[in-house]
Design an enzyme around this catalytic site. Sequence first.
Site, PDB file in Angstrom:
ATOM      1  N   ILE A  11       0.840  -1.205   0.000  1.00 56.83           N
ATOM      2  CA  ILE A  11       0.000   0.000   0.000  1.00 56.83           C
ATOM      3  C   ILE A  11       0.872   1.251   0.000  1.00 56.83           C
ATOM      4  CG2 ILE A  11      -1.889   1.226   1.152  1.00 56.83           C
ATOM      5  CD1 ILE A  11      -2.717  -1.453   2.394  1.00 56.83           C
ATOM      6  N   ASP A  31      12.054   2.905   5.071  1.00 51.62           N
ATOM      7  CA  ASP A  31      11.609   1.507   4.981  1.00 51.62           C
ATOM      8  C   ASP A  31      12.775   0.588   5.325  1.00 51.62           C
ATOM      9  OD1 ASP A  31      10.799  -1.126   3.873  1.00 51.62           O
ATOM     10  OD2 ASP A  31       9.068   0.001   3.150  1.00 51.62           O
ATOM     11  N   LYS A  32      12.481  -0.427   6.134  1.00 56.47           N
ATOM     12  CA  LYS A  32      13.516  -1.369   6.572  1.00 56.47           C
ATOM     13  C   LYS A  32      13.835  -2.388   5.485  1.00 56.47           C
ATOM     14  CE  LYS A  32      14.074  -4.506  10.570  1.00 56.47           C
ATOM     15  NZ  LYS A  32      13.331  -5.062  11.727  1.00 56.47           N
ATOM     16  N   LEU A  33      12.989  -2.449   4.472  1.00 59.25           N
ATOM     17  CA  LEU A  33      13.111  -3.470   3.412  1.00 59.25           C
ATOM     18  C   LEU A  33      13.145  -4.867   4.030  1.00 59.25           C
ATOM     19  CD1 LEU A  33      15.502  -1.775   0.813  1.00 59.25           C
ATOM     20  CD2 LEU A  33      13.008  -1.820   0.845  1.00 59.25           C
ATOM     21  N   THR A  98       7.700  -4.026  15.500  1.00 59.50           N
ATOM     22  CA  THR A  98       7.405  -2.982  14.507  1.00 59.50           C
ATOM     23  C   THR A  98       6.066  -2.310  14.774  1.00 59.50           C
ATOM     24  OG1 THR A  98       8.763  -3.950  12.775  1.00 59.50           O
ATOM     25  CG2 THR A  98       6.900  -2.613  12.044  1.00 59.50           C
ATOM     26  N   THR A 132      -6.194  -0.900  10.228  1.00 59.28           N
ATOM     27  CA  THR A 132      -6.973  -1.938   9.565  1.00 59.28           C
ATOM     28  C   THR A 132      -8.323  -2.141  10.250  1.00 59.28           C
ATOM     29  OG1 THR A 132      -7.035  -4.349   9.310  1.00 59.28           O
ATOM     30  CG2 THR A 132      -5.585  -3.529  10.998  1.00 59.28           C
ATOM     31  N   ASP A 133      -9.288  -2.682   9.514  1.00 56.23           N
ATOM     32  CA  ASP A 133     -10.583  -3.023  10.114  1.00 56.23           C
ATOM     33  C   ASP A 133     -10.464  -4.237  11.036  1.00 56.23           C
ATOM     34  OD1 ASP A 133     -10.206  -5.005   8.182  1.00 56.23           O
ATOM     35  OD2 ASP A 133     -12.185  -4.782   7.256  1.00 56.23           O
ATOM     36  N   GLU A 134      -9.319  -4.956  10.954  1.00 56.58           N
ATOM     37  CA  GLU A 134      -9.190  -6.189  11.746  1.00 56.58           C
ATOM     38  C   GLU A 134      -9.138  -5.900  13.244  1.00 56.58           C
ATOM     39  OE1 GLU A 134      -6.656  -9.192  10.088  1.00 56.58           O
ATOM     40  OE2 GLU A 134      -6.769  -8.317   8.092  1.00 56.58           O
ATOM     41  N   TYR A 158      -1.577 -10.196  14.908  1.00 55.83           N
ATOM     42  CA  TYR A 158      -1.466  -9.046  13.988  1.00 55.83           C
ATOM     43  C   TYR A 158      -2.465  -7.972  14.381  1.00 55.83           C
ATOM     44  CZ  TYR A 158      -2.617  -6.169   9.923  1.00 55.83           C
ATOM     45  OH  TYR A 158      -2.907  -5.103   9.104  1.00 55.83           O
ATOM     46  N   SER A 159      -3.755  -8.349  14.493  1.00 60.18           N
ATOM     47  CA  SER A 159      -4.761  -7.314  14.754  1.00 60.18           C
ATOM     48  C   SER A 159      -4.585  -6.729  16.153  1.00 60.18           C
ATOM     49  CB  SER A 159      -6.178  -7.844  14.527  1.00 60.18           C
ATOM     50  OG  SER A 159      -6.415  -9.017  15.240  1.00 60.18           O
ATOM     51  N   LYS A 162      -1.883  -4.118  15.898  1.00 60.72           N
ATOM     52  CA  LYS A 162      -2.369  -2.902  15.231  1.00 60.72           C
ATOM     53  C   LYS A 162      -3.304  -2.129  16.176  1.00 60.72           C
ATOM     54  CE  LYS A 162      -1.849  -1.650  11.530  1.00 60.72           C
ATOM     55  NZ  LYS A 162      -0.813  -0.768  10.934  1.00 60.72           N
ATOM     56  N   ASN A 257     -14.421 -16.024   0.489  1.00 62.08           N
ATOM     57  CA  ASN A 257     -13.161 -16.397  -0.169  1.00 62.08           C
ATOM     58  C   ASN A 257     -13.425 -17.278  -1.381  1.00 62.08           C
ATOM     59  OD1 ASN A 257     -11.791 -14.899   1.725  1.00 62.08           O
ATOM     60  ND2 ASN A 257     -11.387 -16.659   3.071  1.00 62.08           N
TER      61      ASN A 257
HETATM   62  P1  NAD Z   1       3.320  -4.820   3.479  1.00 60.89           P
HETATM   63  O1  NAD Z   1       3.653  -5.949   4.377  1.00 60.89           O
HETATM   64  O2  NAD Z   1       3.141  -5.062   2.012  1.00 60.89           O
HETATM   65  O3  NAD Z   1       4.453  -3.676   3.599  1.00 60.89           O
HETATM   66  C1  NAD Z   1       4.982  -3.270   4.828  1.00 60.89           C
HETATM   67  C2  NAD Z   1       6.197  -2.385   4.569  1.00 60.89           C
HETATM   68  O4  NAD Z   1       6.712  -1.951   5.829  1.00 60.89           O
HETATM   69  C3  NAD Z   1       7.345  -3.099   3.852  1.00 60.89           C
HETATM   70  O5  NAD Z   1       7.896  -2.268   2.851  1.00 60.89           O
HETATM   71  C4  NAD Z   1       8.367  -3.353   4.966  1.00 60.89           C
HETATM   72  O6  NAD Z   1       9.714  -3.410   4.492  1.00 60.89           O
HETATM   73  C5  NAD Z   1       8.121  -2.138   5.856  1.00 60.89           C
HETATM   74  N1  NAD Z   1       8.530  -2.385   7.237  1.00 60.89           N
HETATM   75  C6  NAD Z   1       8.209  -3.447   8.031  1.00 60.89           C
HETATM   76  N2  NAD Z   1       8.775  -3.310   9.238  1.00 60.89           N
HETATM   77  C7  NAD Z   1       9.440  -2.130   9.231  1.00 60.89           C
HETATM   78  C8  NAD Z   1      10.190  -1.424  10.200  1.00 60.89           C
HETATM   79  N3  NAD Z   1      10.399  -1.919  11.439  1.00 60.89           N
HETATM   80  N4  NAD Z   1      10.714  -0.226   9.869  1.00 60.89           N
HETATM   81  C9  NAD Z   1      10.543   0.296   8.615  1.00 60.89           C
HETATM   82  N5  NAD Z   1       9.846  -0.338   7.659  1.00 60.89           N
HETATM   83  C10 NAD Z   1       9.297  -1.537   7.960  1.00 60.89           C
HETATM   84  O7  NAD Z   1       2.025  -4.136   4.103  1.00 60.89           O
HETATM   85  P2  NAD Z   1       0.792  -3.440   3.366  1.00 60.89           P
HETATM   86  O8  NAD Z   1      -0.183  -4.467   2.955  1.00 60.89           O
HETATM   87  O9  NAD Z   1       1.321  -2.479   2.376  1.00 60.89           O
HETATM   88  O10 NAD Z   1       0.157  -2.643   4.590  1.00 60.89           O
HETATM   89  C11 NAD Z   1       0.574  -1.304   4.880  1.00 60.89           C
HETATM   90  C12 NAD Z   1      -0.178  -0.813   6.095  1.00 60.89           C
HETATM   91  O11 NAD Z   1      -1.595  -0.842   5.832  1.00 60.89           O
HETATM   92  C13 NAD Z   1       0.027  -1.689   7.337  1.00 60.89           C
HETATM   93  O12 NAD Z   1       0.124  -0.846   8.455  1.00 60.89           O
HETATM   94  C14 NAD Z   1      -1.222  -2.549   7.408  1.00 60.89           C
HETATM   95  O13 NAD Z   1      -1.516  -2.891   8.737  1.00 60.89           O
HETATM   96  C15 NAD Z   1      -2.260  -1.607   6.827  1.00 60.89           C
HETATM   97  N6  NAD Z   1      -3.408  -2.240   6.157  1.00 60.89           N
HETATM   98  C16 NAD Z   1      -3.197  -3.219   5.226  1.00 60.89           C
HETATM   99  C17 NAD Z   1      -4.308  -3.758   4.561  1.00 60.89           C
HETATM  100  C18 NAD Z   1      -4.133  -4.806   3.488  1.00 60.89           C
HETATM  101  O14 NAD Z   1      -5.134  -5.351   3.005  1.00 60.89           O
HETATM  102  N7  NAD Z   1      -2.933  -5.096   3.032  1.00 60.89           N
HETATM  103  C19 NAD Z   1      -5.603  -3.327   4.871  1.00 60.89           C
HETATM  104  C20 NAD Z   1      -5.766  -2.309   5.835  1.00 60.89           C
HETATM  105  C21 NAD Z   1      -4.649  -1.773   6.469  1.00 60.89           C
HETATM  106  P1  TYD Z   2      -5.256 -12.554   3.674  1.00 63.74           P
HETATM  107  O1  TYD Z   2      -4.999 -12.075   2.286  1.00 63.74           O
HETATM  108  O2  TYD Z   2      -4.153 -13.227   4.418  1.00 63.74           O
HETATM  109  O3  TYD Z   2      -5.825 -11.302   4.487  1.00 63.74           O
HETATM  110  P2  TYD Z   2      -6.482 -11.260   6.004  1.00 63.74           P
HETATM  111  O4  TYD Z   2      -6.237 -12.529   6.685  1.00 63.74           O
HETATM  112  O5  TYD Z   2      -5.707 -10.127   6.605  1.00 63.74           O
HETATM  113  O6  TYD Z   2      -7.937 -10.942   5.789  1.00 63.74           O
HETATM  114  O7  TYD Z   2      -6.491 -13.556   3.638  1.00 63.74           O
HETATM  115  C1  TYD Z   2      -7.755 -13.165   3.117  1.00 63.74           C
HETATM  116  C2  TYD Z   2      -8.715 -14.299   3.375  1.00 63.74           C
HETATM  117  O8  TYD Z   2      -8.300 -15.437   2.599  1.00 63.74           O
HETATM  118  C3  TYD Z   2      -8.704 -14.776   4.825  1.00 63.74           C
HETATM  119  O9  TYD Z   2     -10.037 -15.184   5.181  1.00 63.74           O
HETATM  120  C4  TYD Z   2      -7.777 -15.985   4.813  1.00 63.74           C
HETATM  121  C5  TYD Z   2      -8.018 -16.576   3.432  1.00 63.74           C
HETATM  122  N1  TYD Z   2      -6.855 -17.275   2.824  1.00 63.74           N
HETATM  123  C6  TYD Z   2      -7.027 -18.539   2.271  1.00 63.74           C
HETATM  124  O10 TYD Z   2      -8.126 -19.129   2.307  1.00 63.74           O
HETATM  125  N2  TYD Z   2      -5.942 -19.150   1.694  1.00 63.74           N
HETATM  126  C7  TYD Z   2      -4.723 -18.557   1.653  1.00 63.74           C
HETATM  127  O11 TYD Z   2      -3.748 -19.166   1.111  1.00 63.74           O
HETATM  128  C8  TYD Z   2      -4.562 -17.235   2.216  1.00 63.74           C
HETATM  129  C9  TYD Z   2      -3.236 -16.546   2.198  1.00 63.74           C
HETATM  130  C10 TYD Z   2      -5.664 -16.640   2.780  1.00 63.74           C
END
Ligand code: NAD
Ligand code: TYD
Length: 354
Positions: A11, A31-33, A98, A132-134, A158-159, A162, A257
């Site tokens: 994101i 970013d820590k990469l 983190t 996140t909504d989680e 995770y949730s 957050k 799903n």
């Molecule tokens: P992601 O895992 O794809 O990316 C996370 C990034 O953070 C990576 O570039 C990683 O290198 C960097 N990072 C991790 N630890 C770090 C640290 N200690 N210092 C500096 N950088 C660090 O995550 P994403 O899916 O892009 O999510 C981004 C944000 O949005 C998160 O906070 C997540 O909780 C939130 N979010 C994600 C979703 C989703 O569906 N992916 C939905 C709602 C909210």
């Molecule tokens: P995910 O993309 O991990 O997001 P989140 O758990 O944060 O919602 O998973 C989305 C939904 O898909 C979740 O209900 C878990 C399910 N899932 C599978 O059924 N198989 C998979 O291999 C993965 C990664 C997720």
Amino acid sequence: MILVTGGCGFIGANFVLDWINIVKEPVIVLDKLTYAGNINNLDSLRHSPELIFIKGDINDPPLVESILTQHRPRAMLNFAAESHVDRSIRKPDDFIHTNINGTFCLLENARQYWQHLSGNEKEAFRFLQVSTDEVYGSLTAQDPAFSETTPYHPKNPYSASKAAADHLVSAFHHTYGMPTLITNCSNNYGPYQFPEKLIPLLILNALQNKPLFIYGDGLQIRDWLYVKDHCEGIRKVLADSPIGETFNIGGNFEKTNLEVVHTVCNILDQLKPAKHSYKTLITHIEDRPGHDRRYAIDSKKIQTKLNWQPTETFESGIRKTIQWYLDNLAWFDTLKNNNHYQNWINSHYKESAT
Ligand code: NAD
Ligand code: TYD
């Protein structure tokens, strides 16, 4: 300029690309990469004078302090996180480092920095936490969608991490008057998503003729939002929200799903037909422990107060997304051959399948 942490993740990278394209204001990316961060996601900005990239940890106080003192951003947006629920179940440690301690470190440094600003600079400063909504927990089929007043009830590491971070952000607003904002968004999908999450993993596995793993009965529900709509929501909150507010952002596209995997297979059957329908690859495996059954977002507040609407439906967004991955197979290839990624897939799915 603004400071974006986690700008090489899914994101964060979409946000930075859109920000520089649309707002045209310089960005510092910290970013820590980690395994999920990919500098190539920002490849198109490689020669851009608008981007300053710093490799480092958000949980490194001297580093964060020096970035703020040197670059004096007008806003900090925290996207950096450990973000995969399955990994948090196996090994929560990094999620605490983190998501909780890292957010605290950013807040403490932001507080020192903000308190020493004056006049317009102080007035304009914002700290925006991307959440996140989680954090709200799990809904039954009959429950109303999560609103901004739904109590937090996180159910996995995770949730929970957050949620802890969000509480710290709110506490810094209430205690110190810090100009904070929080966005709680539903599941995102789109370009550059690391293929451990459901949608890119399904696409990558289908293209390799590998099983499409579905946990349990596959009737768990998520509310899916195209990532660029999420980024637009964040821009609106940053620009127009009063301080101390929280906004839910969601597409109102609730899907099981199984519906998601069928949609992905149908589109791939059209765009890249194989001998048999990709649906023959669907494989049910053991459920995720403590699997949240349903997430749903009520996003009336951002729609009415900030005039935000998603531009993509699930059908248009998922088609665009699949086309993007098909057009960017080289992006997949580098990850596919990465040992760290392969180890995760091999160990997680081998154990889940038994
Ligand atoms: P992601 O895992 O794809 O990316 C996370 C990034 O953070 C990576 O570039 C990683 O290198 C960097 N990072 C991790 N630890 C770090 C640290 N200690 N210092 C500096 N950088 C660090 O995550 P994403 O899916 O892009 O999510 C981004 C944000 O949005 C998160 O906070 C997540 O909780 C939130 N979010 C994600 C979703 C989703 O569906 N992916 C939905 C709602 C909210
Ligand atoms: P995910 O993309 O991990 O997001 P989140 O758990 O944060 O919602 O998973 C989305 C939904 O898909 C979740 O209900 C878990 C399910 N899932 C599978 O059924 N198989 C998979 O291999 C993965 C990664 C997720």
